[in-house]
Design a protein around this motif. Structure first.
Motif, PDB file in Angstrom:
ATOM      1  N   UNK A 162      36.540  60.274   8.905  1.00  0.00           N
ATOM      2  CA  UNK A 162      37.796  59.544   8.798  1.00  0.00           C
ATOM      3  C   UNK A 162      37.942  58.625  10.013  1.00  0.00           C
ATOM      4  N   UNK A 163      37.782  57.343   9.766  1.00  0.00           N
ATOM      5  CA  UNK A 163      37.824  56.344  10.820  1.00  0.00           C
ATOM      6  C   UNK A 163      39.254  56.138  11.341  1.00  0.00           C
ATOM      7  N   UNK A 164      40.149  55.783  10.412  1.00  0.00           N
ATOM      8  CA  UNK A 164      41.531  55.467  10.779  1.00  0.00           C
ATOM      9  C   UNK A 164      42.371  56.734  10.919  1.00  0.00           C
ATOM     10  N   UNK A 165      43.357  56.721  11.822  1.00  0.00           N
ATOM     11  CA  UNK A 165      44.250  57.888  11.864  1.00  0.00           C
ATOM     12  C   UNK A 165      45.081  57.964  10.585  1.00  0.00           C
ATOM     13  N   UNK A 166      45.626  59.131  10.317  1.00  0.00           N
ATOM     14  CA  UNK A 166      46.559  59.272   9.198  1.00  0.00           C
ATOM     15  C   UNK A 166      47.970  59.036   9.718  1.00  0.00           C
ATOM     16  N   UNK A 167      48.831  58.660   8.799  1.00  0.00           N
ATOM     17  CA  UNK A 167      50.223  58.455   9.175  1.00  0.00           C
ATOM     18  C   UNK A 167      51.000  59.728   8.808  1.00  0.00           C
ATOM     19  N   UNK A 168      51.026  60.673   9.732  1.00  0.00           N
ATOM     20  CA  UNK A 168      51.736  61.927   9.464  1.00  0.00           C
ATOM     21  C   UNK A 168      52.994  61.947  10.321  1.00  0.00           C
ATOM     22  N   UNK A 169      54.133  61.873   9.670  1.00  0.00           N
ATOM     23  CA  UNK A 169      55.400  61.804  10.389  1.00  0.00           C
ATOM     24  C   UNK A 169      55.931  63.199  10.735  1.00  0.00           C
ATOM     25  N   UNK A 170      55.878  64.101   9.754  1.00  0.00           N
ATOM     26  CA  UNK A 170      56.572  65.391   9.901  1.00  0.00           C
ATOM     27  C   UNK A 170      55.654  66.484  10.444  1.00  0.00           C
ATOM     28  N   UNK A 171      56.080  67.126  11.525  1.00  0.00           N
ATOM     29  CA  UNK A 171      55.335  68.238  12.134  1.00  0.00           C
ATOM     30  C   UNK A 171      56.292  69.393  12.420  1.00  0.00           C
ATOM     31  N   UNK A 172      55.987  70.549  11.859  1.00  0.00           N
ATOM     32  CA  UNK A 172      56.754  71.750  12.174  1.00  0.00           C
ATOM     33  C   UNK A 172      56.079  72.473  13.327  1.00  0.00           C
ATOM     34  N   UNK A 173      56.859  73.031  14.227  1.00  0.00           N
ATOM     35  CA  UNK A 173      56.276  73.747  15.371  1.00  0.00           C
ATOM     36  C   UNK A 173      56.659  75.220  15.243  1.00  0.00           C
TER      37      UNK A 173
END
Ligand code: AHR
Length: 492
Positions: A162-173
């Protein structure tokens, strides 16, 4: 008026956006949710795209799934993401300690999840391991997924295809850190949260692990401690499941009578109290309502189906589940100023699922049709409404007969209504202030028996049908809601 219920819609006061993420879902490495339900592997006889079931892909696309939470749940705080990347035959396996003690081969990992989200058109929501993970693992996961800088993590991602980063907005901690996520106190968890969040800068929308049901102290402590650094927290989660009686007596998913019908509906209506009271606490620390209440686990939790693995949480889904979905989604719509996302548990083959699979067969549940029907509310504007309705009562329990919410989008007004009474239809007069609408149409989910469900190899008994409604006259419309039904009326 002769109508039994009235609903007054203040279209002129519509201003709050109903985030499409309120219609979200949750997929955990639990039972047959991921393996068998979503992912069968490229070599399967079941029709698939890069290992993902084609029937499930199409069903989720047609339901308009906006966001998907992964990898847990309790599994999330046992998950080490680096075990789930790279060549599949080199990935180490692990034991899924919470869910049946089965061996997890890690063939579905970060790349597979994000690939699946791209295919179905859903925003990914990744839940980070706090319970048994390290700050370094967490911060490297965020970097691996979202960074476009040159770094060991981004090099590794590129090496894995995977060359390009993904657009991941939501992260639970963390997840349920008061329980399976480490059995922590709120004070301890809130400090840990601040520490983890400090090193996950690439995570745009960070969600703290919030309370279990009515644990208001957890919410209080968490808000107080995290809001000292407001940039570290964008959301706080809430988990609240519906049981027939209580956790100790979950009840049967399909074999029930009217007593269990009203008991479940009565219990699920408690979501309104929970949202109100947790919001009041959040208001103290965040009066501008910047932090979202993220109801990332909700739905019916019944006893597992006889003959299935008790650790797999597999249950069927009846018309009663449709009512529960309709009621909760109405509640979330009506509180869209604070509720920014919800994720029903869980997408396929676990708890209140929208999809069930058996080998190569697939069933769409009554809950599926509710999500499909209600998708008109996604990113629409909430219409404040006044509802006057009767009570439906039985066995010392009393619930409102009608439950409703309404929104507007592109000049179309959409009203979703549930008739909780399983015995009687209910007429409702809908009054729309300041507007005249030329046409009206409707859809309905109902069935002749309250415990009807859709089963493998059989014709569907609960689905989405057209529903005829009269033309509105002088800003008024009268609708007869059949007993035990979920109805959509659209005006334009
Ligand atoms: O959805 C099933 C489980 O319920 C989740 O793993 C956990 O977070 C909750 O207790």
């Amino acid at each position: 008026s002769f109508a039994q219920s009235t609903l007054t819609l203040h279209t002129d006061q519509a201003e709050t956006k109903i985030n499409k993420e309120i219609y979200g879902h949750f997929a955990e490495h639990l039972g047959r949710c991921i393996y068998g339900g979503i992912y069968v592997g490229e070599n399967s006889d079941i029709s698939n795209t890069r290992g993902f079931r084609d029937d499930v892909i199409v069903a989720l696309q047609e339901m308009d799934i906006p966001v998907l939470r992964w990898p847990g749940g309790c599994f999330g705080d046992t998950y080490h993401w680096k075990d789930g990347i790279g060549p599949k035959d080199e990935r180490p396996s692990m034991v899924n300690i919470h869910w049946g003690g089965v061996t997890e081969d890690n063939s579905f990992g970060t790349h597979e999840f994000l690939d699946f989200c791209e295919i179905i058109g859903a925003e990914p929501y990744i839940n980070i391991n706090v319970g048994s993970g390290t700050v370094r693992e967490a911060s490297e996961w965020v970097e691996y997924v979202t960074s476009s800088n040159v770094s060991p993590m981004t090099d590794l991602r590129k090496k894995n295809g995977r060359e390009e980063p993904w657009d991941v907005k939501y992260w639970g901690i963390g997840n349920e850190n008061w329980g399976c996520g480490g059995n922590m106190t709120p004070e301890y968890y809130a400090d840990l949260y601040n520490r983890f969040a400090s090193y996950c800068g690439g995570a745009q929308y960070k969600i703290a692990g919030g309370p279990n049901v009515a644990d208001y102290n957890w919410m209080e402590v968490l808000m107080q401690k995290t809001m000292r650094h407001p940039h570290l927290v964008q959301g706080v989660s809430l988990h609240a499941y519906t049981f027939t009686t209580a956790w100790e007596d979950k009840g049967h998913a399909t074999d029930f009578g009217e007593k269990e019908w009203i008991s479940v509906l009565n219990n699920t209506l408690n979501m309104e109290t929970l949202v109100n009271r947790h919001s009041t606490i959040m208001d103290k620390y965040d009066p501008a309502k910047r932090v979202g209440l993220i109801v990332d686990e909700w739905g019916n939790w019944f006893n597992v189906e006889e003959g299935t693995n008790p650790g797999f949480l597999y249950q069927q889904n009846t018309l009663r589940d449709a009512l529960v979905a309709g009621i909760n989604l109405n509640i979330f719509n009506n509180h869209a100023d604070r509720v920014k996302m919800s994720n029903i548990a869980q997408t396929v083959n676990v708890l209140q699922s929208v999809i069930l699979t058996k080998e190569d067969e697939m069933v769409l549940t009554p809950t599926y049709y509710v999500f499909k029907m209600y998708s008109v509310h996604q990113d629409a504007t909430l219409i404040p409404a006044n509802l006057k309705t009767d009570k439906y009562e039985l066995d010392g329990k009393s619930v409102p007969t009608v439950h409703a919410s309404a929104s507007t989008k592109n000049g179309v007004v959409s009203i979703t209504m549930c008739n909780l009474n399983p015995n009687k239809s209910e007429t409702i007069e809908i009054e729309i202030t300041g507007n005249d609408f030329a046409s009206a149409n409707g859809q309905i989910i109902t069935s002749d028996k309250m415990n009807n469900y859709n089963d493998f190899g059989k014709q569907e008994t609960v689905s989405l049908k057209d529903f005829e409604v009269a033309k509105p006259k002088n800003g008024k419309l009268t609708v007869e809601l059949p007993s035990k039904s979920v109805v959509l009326v659209q005006l334009q």
